[in-house]
Design a protein around this motif. Structure first.
Motif, PDB file in Angstrom:
ATOM      1  N   VAL A  17      49.816  54.375  64.469  1.00  0.00           N
ATOM      2  CA  VAL A  17      49.374  55.610  65.131  1.00  0.00           C
ATOM      3  C   VAL A  17      50.419  56.069  66.155  1.00  0.00           C
ATOM      4  CG1 VAL A  17      47.660  56.553  66.760  1.00  0.00           C
ATOM      5  CG2 VAL A  17      46.904  55.189  64.808  1.00  0.00           C
ATOM      6  N   VAL A  18      50.895  55.125  66.958  1.00  0.00           N
ATOM      7  CA  VAL A  18      51.886  55.446  67.982  1.00  0.00           C
ATOM      8  C   VAL A  18      53.186  55.897  67.318  1.00  0.00           C
ATOM      9  CG1 VAL A  18      53.287  54.489  69.871  1.00  0.00           C
ATOM     10  CG2 VAL A  18      50.867  53.882  69.683  1.00  0.00           C
ATOM     11  N   LYS A  19      53.592  55.178  66.268  1.00  0.00           N
ATOM     12  CA  LYS A  19      54.840  55.506  65.568  1.00  0.00           C
ATOM     13  C   LYS A  19      54.775  56.916  64.965  1.00  0.00           C
ATOM     14  CE  LYS A  19      58.001  53.904  62.014  1.00  0.00           C
ATOM     15  NZ  LYS A  19      58.345  52.815  61.092  1.00  0.00           N
ATOM     16  N   LEU A  20      53.630  57.254  64.350  1.00  0.00           N
ATOM     17  CA  LEU A  20      53.480  58.592  63.766  1.00  0.00           C
ATOM     18  C   LEU A  20      53.618  59.675  64.823  1.00  0.00           C
ATOM     19  CD1 LEU A  20      50.608  58.078  61.172  1.00  0.00           C
ATOM     20  CD2 LEU A  20      52.945  58.854  60.688  1.00  0.00           C
ATOM     21  N   ALA A  21      52.960  59.456  65.973  1.00  0.00           N
ATOM     22  CA  ALA A  21      53.036  60.443  67.054  1.00  0.00           C
ATOM     23  C   ALA A  21      54.483  60.586  67.543  1.00  0.00           C
ATOM     24  CB  ALA A  21      52.123  60.024  68.207  1.00  0.00           C
ATOM     25  N   LEU A  22      55.164  59.450  67.710  1.00  0.00           N
ATOM     26  CA  LEU A  22      56.526  59.479  68.242  1.00  0.00           C
ATOM     27  C   LEU A  22      57.535  60.051  67.250  1.00  0.00           C
ATOM     28  CD1 LEU A  22      56.570  56.002  70.016  1.00  0.00           C
ATOM     29  CD2 LEU A  22      56.527  58.242  71.133  1.00  0.00           C
ATOM     30  N   THR A  23      57.457  59.621  65.978  1.00  0.00           N
ATOM     31  CA  THR A  23      58.417  60.137  64.997  1.00  0.00           C
ATOM     32  C   THR A  23      58.156  61.616  64.767  1.00  0.00           C
ATOM     33  OG1 THR A  23      57.036  59.308  63.192  1.00  0.00           O
ATOM     34  CG2 THR A  23      58.910  57.943  63.825  1.00  0.00           C
ATOM     35  N   GLY A  24      56.882  62.022  64.849  1.00  0.00           N
ATOM     36  CA  GLY A  24      56.533  63.435  64.724  1.00  0.00           C
ATOM     37  C   GLY A  24      57.153  64.265  65.834  1.00  0.00           C
ATOM     38  N   LEU A  82      50.342  50.253  77.278  1.00  0.00           N
ATOM     39  CA  LEU A  82      49.297  50.929  76.510  1.00  0.00           C
ATOM     40  C   LEU A  82      48.257  49.867  76.206  1.00  0.00           C
ATOM     41  CD1 LEU A  82      48.398  53.463  74.935  1.00  0.00           C
ATOM     42  CD2 LEU A  82      49.696  52.607  73.001  1.00  0.00           C
ATOM     43  N   THR A  83      47.096  49.943  76.850  1.00  0.00           N
ATOM     44  CA  THR A  83      46.197  48.797  76.799  1.00  0.00           C
ATOM     45  C   THR A  83      44.733  49.166  77.017  1.00  0.00           C
ATOM     46  OG1 THR A  83      45.739  46.669  77.888  1.00  0.00           O
ATOM     47  CG2 THR A  83      46.679  48.407  79.256  1.00  0.00           C
ATOM     48  N   THR A  84      43.842  48.260  76.644  1.00  0.00           N
ATOM     49  CA  THR A  84      42.414  48.440  76.931  1.00  0.00           C
ATOM     50  C   THR A  84      42.117  48.013  78.368  1.00  0.00           C
ATOM     51  OG1 THR A  84      42.029  46.230  76.067  1.00  0.00           O
ATOM     52  CG2 THR A  84      41.638  48.068  74.560  1.00  0.00           C
ATOM     53  N   GLU A  85      43.057  47.317  78.988  1.00  0.00           N
ATOM     54  CA  GLU A  85      42.876  46.834  80.365  1.00  0.00           C
ATOM     55  C   GLU A  85      42.941  47.999  81.340  1.00  0.00           C
ATOM     56  OE1 GLU A  85      42.697  43.697  81.690  1.00  0.00           O
ATOM     57  OE2 GLU A  85      42.890  42.558  79.843  1.00  0.00           O
ATOM     58  N   SER A  86      41.934  48.124  82.201  1.00  0.00           N
ATOM     59  CA  SER A  86      42.045  49.185  83.200  1.00  0.00           C
ATOM     60  C   SER A  86      41.857  48.631  84.603  1.00  0.00           C
ATOM     61  CB  SER A  86      41.013  50.279  82.919  1.00  0.00           C
ATOM     62  OG  SER A  86      39.735  49.701  82.888  1.00  0.00           O
ATOM     63  N   GLY A  87      41.769  47.299  84.720  1.00  0.00           N
ATOM     64  CA  GLY A  87      41.580  46.670  86.026  1.00  0.00           C
ATOM     65  C   GLY A  87      42.786  46.860  86.928  1.00  0.00           C
ATOM     66  N   GLU A  88      42.520  47.111  88.211  1.00  0.00           N
ATOM     67  CA  GLU A  88      43.595  47.353  89.181  1.00  0.00           C
ATOM     68  C   GLU A  88      44.542  46.161  89.290  1.00  0.00           C
ATOM     69  OE1 GLU A  88      44.569  50.155  90.574  1.00  0.00           O
ATOM     70  OE2 GLU A  88      42.920  51.061  89.455  1.00  0.00           O
ATOM     71  N   ASP A  89      43.998  44.922  89.204  1.00  0.00           N
ATOM     72  CA  ASP A  89      44.857  43.745  89.332  1.00  0.00           C
ATOM     73  C   ASP A  89      45.861  43.675  88.176  1.00  0.00           C
ATOM     74  OD1 ASP A  89      42.584  43.371  87.721  1.00  0.00           O
ATOM     75  OD2 ASP A  89      42.707  41.189  87.882  1.00  0.00           O
ATOM     76  N   ARG A  90      45.410  44.034  86.962  1.00  0.00           N
ATOM     77  CA  ARG A  90      46.316  44.038  85.807  1.00  0.00           C
ATOM     78  C   ARG A  90      47.360  45.144  85.977  1.00  0.00           C
ATOM     79  NH1 ARG A  90      47.015  39.815  83.255  1.00  0.00           N
ATOM     80  NH2 ARG A  90      46.970  40.495  81.103  1.00  0.00           N
ATOM     81  N   LYS A  91      46.908  46.296  86.480  1.00  0.00           N
ATOM     82  CA  LYS A  91      47.849  47.405  86.688  1.00  0.00           C
ATOM     83  C   LYS A  91      48.917  47.022  87.695  1.00  0.00           C
ATOM     84  CE  LYS A  91      44.987  51.381  85.563  1.00  0.00           C
ATOM     85  NZ  LYS A  91      44.316  52.566  86.047  1.00  0.00           N
ATOM     86  N   SER A  92      48.513  46.379  88.800  1.00  0.00           N
ATOM     87  CA  SER A  92      49.536  46.032  89.787  1.00  0.00           C
ATOM     88  C   SER A  92      50.457  44.945  89.256  1.00  0.00           C
ATOM     89  CB  SER A  92      48.941  45.676  91.155  1.00  0.00           C
ATOM     90  OG  SER A  92      47.737  45.016  91.034  1.00  0.00           O
ATOM     91  N   ALA A  93      49.941  44.036  88.428  1.00  0.00           N
ATOM     92  CA  ALA A  93      50.812  43.021  87.803  1.00  0.00           C
ATOM     93  C   ALA A  93      51.813  43.718  86.884  1.00  0.00           C
ATOM     94  CB  ALA A  93      49.982  42.012  87.019  1.00  0.00           C
ATOM     95  N   LYS A 105      43.740  52.589  76.287  1.00  0.00           N
ATOM     96  CA  LYS A 105      43.221  52.822  74.927  1.00  0.00           C
ATOM     97  C   LYS A 105      41.714  52.998  75.041  1.00  0.00           C
ATOM     98  CE  LYS A 105      46.272  49.305  72.929  1.00  0.00           C
ATOM     99  NZ  LYS A 105      46.229  47.979  72.328  1.00  0.00           N
ATOM    100  N   PRO A 106      41.083  53.766  74.194  1.00  0.00           N
ATOM    101  CA  PRO A 106      41.713  54.662  73.220  1.00  0.00           C
ATOM    102  C   PRO A 106      42.421  55.812  73.931  1.00  0.00           C
ATOM    103  CG  PRO A 106      39.366  55.079  73.304  1.00  0.00           C
ATOM    104  CD  PRO A 106      39.639  53.894  74.196  1.00  0.00           C
ATOM    105  N   PHE A 107      43.552  56.222  73.397  1.00  0.00           N
ATOM    106  CA  PHE A 107      44.362  57.253  74.050  1.00  0.00           C
ATOM    107  C   PHE A 107      44.513  58.434  73.106  1.00  0.00           C
ATOM    108  CE2 PHE A 107      47.064  54.924  71.302  1.00  0.00           C
ATOM    109  CZ  PHE A 107      47.996  55.823  70.837  1.00  0.00           C
ATOM    110  N   LEU A 108      44.852  59.564  73.683  1.00  0.00           N
ATOM    111  CA  LEU A 108      45.175  60.732  72.861  1.00  0.00           C
ATOM    112  C   LEU A 108      46.686  60.739  72.680  1.00  0.00           C
ATOM    113  CD1 LEU A 108      42.994  63.269  74.849  1.00  0.00           C
ATOM    114  CD2 LEU A 108      42.523  62.367  72.562  1.00  0.00           C
ATOM    115  N   PRO A 109      47.148  60.902  71.430  1.00  0.00           N
ATOM    116  CA  PRO A 109      48.596  60.936  71.221  1.00  0.00           C
ATOM    117  C   PRO A 109      49.295  61.931  72.153  1.00  0.00           C
ATOM    118  CG  PRO A 109      47.495  60.756  69.117  1.00  0.00           C
ATOM    119  CD  PRO A 109      46.416  60.942  70.164  1.00  0.00           C
TER     120      PRO A 109
END
Length: 121
Positions: A17-24, A82-93, A105-109
């Motif tokens: 999905v990511v590759k299609l969006a990027l190559t497009g 690009l992740t399902t993780e939205s916790g602040e501790d993971r973001k700061s790491a 995720k889920p994200f819009l291309p």
């Protein structure tokens, strides 16, 4: 000359999905299935941006970004997590490791492409 983006995710369907969006949008894409695979594929070649998952087998995204950033060739390469993780501790790491953006995720291309174009100017 198109810019090269490395997509690192253990989900083949998500990489697709990511590759299609990027190559497009005119980018070249290198795919890797985890951090270890990504480091071996990077191998000094010109990569303009990295999009990486956080939770992967063998080597997770944060460890991968930390190791990638120790290579002089990739010290300034922007990274989007690009992740399902939205916790602040993971973001700061992620930020501490060197990630510049965090897309949940889920994200819009279109949302991802906008983050990509901001970071690759």
């Amino acid at each position: 000359m198109s810019k090269t983006i490395m997509v690192v995710d253990d989900s083949a369907s998500l990489r697709q999905v990511v590759k299609l969006a990027l190559t497009g949008a005119g980018y070249s894409v290198i795919e890797a299935c985890d951090g270890r695979d990504a480091l071996s594929k990077a191998d000094g070649q010109r990569i303009h941006l990295v999009i990486s998952d956080v939770n992967m087998p063998n080597m997770d995204g944060i460890t991968f970004v930390r190791q990638l950033k120790t290579h002089p060739a990739y010290k300034f390469t922007p990274v989007i997590m690009l992740t399902t993780e939205s916790g602040e501790d993971r973001k700061s790491a992620g930020q501490a490791a060197g990630a510049k953006a965090w897309v949940t995720k889920p994200f819009l291309p279109a949302q991802m492409l906008s983050a990509v174009s901001k970071l690759i100017s």
